[in-house]
Design a protein around this motif. Structure first.
Motif, mmCIF file in Angstrom:
data_model
loop_
_atom_site.group_PDB
_atom_site.id
_atom_site.type_symbol
_atom_site.label_atom_id
_atom_site.label_comp_id
_atom_site.label_asym_id
_atom_site.label_seq_id
_atom_site.Cartn_x
_atom_site.Cartn_y
_atom_site.Cartn_z
ATOM 1 N N SER A 34 -1.883 -10.104 -14.230
ATOM 2 C CA SER A 34 -0.862 -9.351 -15.421
ATOM 3 C C SER A 34 -0.052 -10.447 -15.335
ATOM 4 C CB SER A 34 -0.594 -7.960 -14.830
ATOM 5 O OG SER A 34 -0.079 -8.176 -13.499
ATOM 6 N N TYR A 35 0.899 -10.555 -16.675
ATOM 7 C CA TYR A 35 1.986 -11.361 -16.476
ATOM 8 C C TYR A 35 2.977 -10.487 -17.420
ATOM 9 C CZ TYR A 35 4.041 -16.005 -17.980
ATOM 10 O OH TYR A 35 4.894 -17.003 -18.452
ATOM 11 N N ARG A 36 4.263 -10.532 -16.615
ATOM 12 C CA ARG A 36 5.143 -9.506 -17.236
ATOM 13 C C ARG A 36 6.352 -10.543 -17.473
ATOM 14 N NH1 ARG A 36 6.364 -4.087 -16.537
ATOM 15 N NH2 ARG A 36 4.670 -4.065 -14.886
ATOM 16 N N GLN A 37 6.738 -10.715 -18.767
ATOM 17 C CA GLN A 37 7.825 -11.641 -19.298
ATOM 18 C C GLN A 37 9.248 -11.156 -18.935
ATOM 19 O OE1 GLN A 37 5.731 -11.927 -23.082
ATOM 20 N NE2 GLN A 37 6.363 -13.987 -22.978
ATOM 21 N N GLY A 38 9.333 -10.159 -18.261
ATOM 22 C CA GLY A 38 10.651 -9.485 -18.072
ATOM 23 C C GLY A 38 10.567 -8.377 -17.292
ATOM 24 N N PRO A 39 11.582 -7.897 -16.470
ATOM 25 C CA PRO A 39 11.157 -6.771 -15.609
ATOM 26 C C PRO A 39 11.144 -5.350 -16.160
ATOM 27 C CG PRO A 39 13.629 -7.433 -15.584
ATOM 28 C CD PRO A 39 12.752 -8.801 -16.222
ATOM 29 N N TYR A 40 11.454 -5.477 -17.536
ATOM 30 C CA TYR A 40 11.237 -3.860 -18.176
ATOM 31 C C TYR A 40 10.356 -4.127 -19.217
ATOM 32 C CZ TYR A 40 15.282 -2.360 -15.558
ATOM 33 O OH TYR A 40 15.922 -2.263 -14.427
ATOM 34 N N ARG A 41 9.456 -5.211 -19.388
ATOM 35 C CA ARG A 41 8.554 -5.513 -20.540
ATOM 36 C C ARG A 41 7.260 -5.251 -19.935
ATOM 37 N NH1 ARG A 41 9.516 -10.715 -23.642
ATOM 38 N NH2 ARG A 41 7.934 -9.981 -24.858
ATOM 39 N N ASP A 42 6.211 -4.629 -20.919
ATOM 40 C CA ASP A 42 4.956 -4.182 -20.294
ATOM 41 C C ASP A 42 4.276 -5.530 -20.267
ATOM 42 O OD1 ASP A 42 5.404 -1.562 -20.898
ATOM 43 O OD2 ASP A 42 4.811 -1.847 -23.147
ATOM 44 N N PRO A 43 3.240 -5.316 -19.256
ATOM 45 C CA PRO A 43 2.677 -6.836 -18.763
ATOM 46 C C PRO A 43 1.659 -7.057 -19.829
ATOM 47 C CG PRO A 43 1.772 -4.911 -17.570
ATOM 48 C CD PRO A 43 2.936 -4.244 -18.308
ATOM 49 N N VAL A 44 1.335 -8.325 -19.762
ATOM 50 C CA VAL A 44 0.203 -8.853 -20.560
ATOM 51 C C VAL A 44 -0.797 -9.031 -19.679
ATOM 52 C CG1 VAL A 44 -0.656 -11.025 -21.986
ATOM 53 C CG2 VAL A 44 1.733 -10.159 -22.278
ATOM 54 N N VAL A 45 -2.113 -8.365 -19.846
ATOM 55 C CA VAL A 45 -3.076 -8.111 -18.999
ATOM 56 C C VAL A 45 -4.214 -9.015 -19.221
ATOM 57 C CG1 VAL A 45 -4.407 -6.503 -17.417
ATOM 58 C CG2 VAL A 45 -1.928 -6.036 -18.046
ATOM 59 N N GLY A 46 -4.934 -9.607 -18.463
ATOM 60 C CA GLY A 46 -6.238 -10.302 -18.477
ATOM 61 C C GLY A 46 -6.085 -11.677 -19.088
ATOM 62 N N LEU A 47 -6.969 -12.552 -18.666
ATOM 63 C CA LEU A 47 -6.809 -14.099 -19.239
ATOM 64 C C LEU A 47 -6.629 -14.063 -20.709
ATOM 65 C CD1 LEU A 47 -6.203 -17.143 -18.086
ATOM 66 C CD2 LEU A 47 -8.920 -17.060 -17.871
ATOM 67 N N PRO A 48 -7.596 -13.591 -21.496
ATOM 68 C CA PRO A 48 -7.386 -13.716 -22.849
ATOM 69 C C PRO A 48 -6.156 -13.427 -23.304
ATOM 70 C CG PRO A 48 -9.524 -12.968 -22.357
ATOM 71 C CD PRO A 48 -8.774 -12.848 -21.086
ATOM 72 N N ALA A 49 -5.473 -12.328 -22.996
ATOM 73 C CA ALA A 49 -4.244 -11.913 -23.537
ATOM 74 C C ALA A 49 -3.148 -12.881 -23.071
ATOM 75 C CB ALA A 49 -4.093 -10.477 -23.207
ATOM 76 N N ILE A 50 -3.403 -13.306 -21.940
ATOM 77 C CA ILE A 50 -2.132 -14.491 -21.400
ATOM 78 C C ILE A 50 -2.282 -15.470 -22.312
ATOM 79 C CG2 ILE A 50 -1.688 -15.849 -19.335
ATOM 80 C CD1 ILE A 50 -2.468 -13.403 -17.547
ATOM 81 N N THR A 51 -3.633 -15.974 -22.687
ATOM 82 C CA THR A 51 -3.566 -17.153 -23.312
ATOM 83 C C THR A 51 -3.110 -17.141 -24.605
ATOM 84 O OG1 THR A 51 -5.533 -17.676 -22.188
ATOM 85 C CG2 THR A 51 -5.511 -18.779 -24.480
ATOM 86 N N ARG A 52 -3.330 -15.968 -25.366
ATOM 87 C CA ARG A 52 -2.668 -15.863 -26.622
ATOM 88 C C ARG A 52 -0.934 -15.982 -26.694
ATOM 89 N NH1 ARG A 52 -6.965 -12.201 -26.767
ATOM 90 N NH2 ARG A 52 -5.760 -10.339 -26.530
ATOM 91 N N MET A 53 -0.661 -15.216 -25.524
ATOM 92 C CA MET A 53 0.919 -15.196 -25.418
ATOM 93 C C MET A 53 1.409 -16.376 -25.261
ATOM 94 S SD MET A 53 3.292 -15.413 -22.720
ATOM 95 C CE MET A 53 2.284 -15.095 -21.166
ATOM 96 N N TRP A 54 0.819 -17.170 -24.223
ATOM 97 C CA TRP A 54 1.023 -18.648 -23.808
ATOM 98 C C TRP A 54 1.189 -19.502 -25.312
ATOM 99 C CZ3 TRP A 54 1.754 -20.523 -18.733
ATOM 100 C CH2 TRP A 54 1.720 -21.939 -18.737
ATOM 101 N N ASP A 55 0.316 -19.264 -25.962
ATOM 102 C CA ASP A 55 0.364 -20.131 -27.191
ATOM 103 C C ASP A 55 1.297 -19.544 -28.149
ATOM 104 O OD1 ASP A 55 -1.579 -22.390 -27.306
ATOM 105 O OD2 ASP A 55 -3.119 -21.159 -28.066
ATOM 106 N N SER A 56 1.526 -18.488 -28.167
ATOM 107 C CA SER A 56 2.749 -17.955 -29.149
ATOM 108 C C SER A 56 4.063 -18.215 -28.618
ATOM 109 C CB SER A 56 2.356 -16.485 -29.557
ATOM 110 O OG SER A 56 2.872 -15.508 -28.437
#
Length: 125
Positions: A34-56
């Motif tokens: 899980s990758y949470r971009q801020g303390p109150y943001r919903d986490p991005v969960v799973g490597l495929p979702a983290i990969t998409r977030m990273w690119d964007s």
């Protein structure tokens, strides 16, 4: 986990941000991380979702920035680091973050949470 391994993981994170593509993320994050971009943001969960977030989120591997890091604490599988990033030359954006990183036994990140702060923006959520 120890400070040396955490420091190496942070260096790998920076290198991955500077490298085209996202192949390195599989060596850095567990498949169910899980990758949470801020303390109150919903986490991005799973490597495929983290990969998409990273690119964007990044402008691309040629993005000009300077990053410094200090490992503040390590306790078992959890580390806290203070990160400073300055974007551009001349600098047009600056962030100071706290990262809370929980590691799996194999040294990959299982949970990442950042607390980003920017001048004139305060805490962002």
């Amino acid at each position: 986990m120890d400070r040396k391994r955490v420091t190496a993981w942070i260096a790998a994170y920076e290198q991955a941000w500077r490298t085209p593509g996202t192949a390195a993320l599989g060596t850095m994050f567990t498949t169910d991380a899980s990758y949470r971009q801020g303390p109150y943001r919903d986490p991005v969960v799973g490597l495929p979702a983290i990969t998409r977030m990273w690119d964007s989120e990044r402008d691309g591997p040629d993005e000009v920035f300077d990053m410094t890091a200090e490992v503040v604490a390590v306790d078992g599988d959890t580390a806290v680091a203070r990160i400073q990033v300055r974007y551009g030359d001349p600098v047009h954006q600056e962030w100071r973050d706290l990262w809370i990183i929980r590691f799996a036994e194999d040294g990959r990140c299982a949970s990442f949470e950042e607390w980003p702060f920017a001048p004139d923006k305060g805490a962002t959520g």
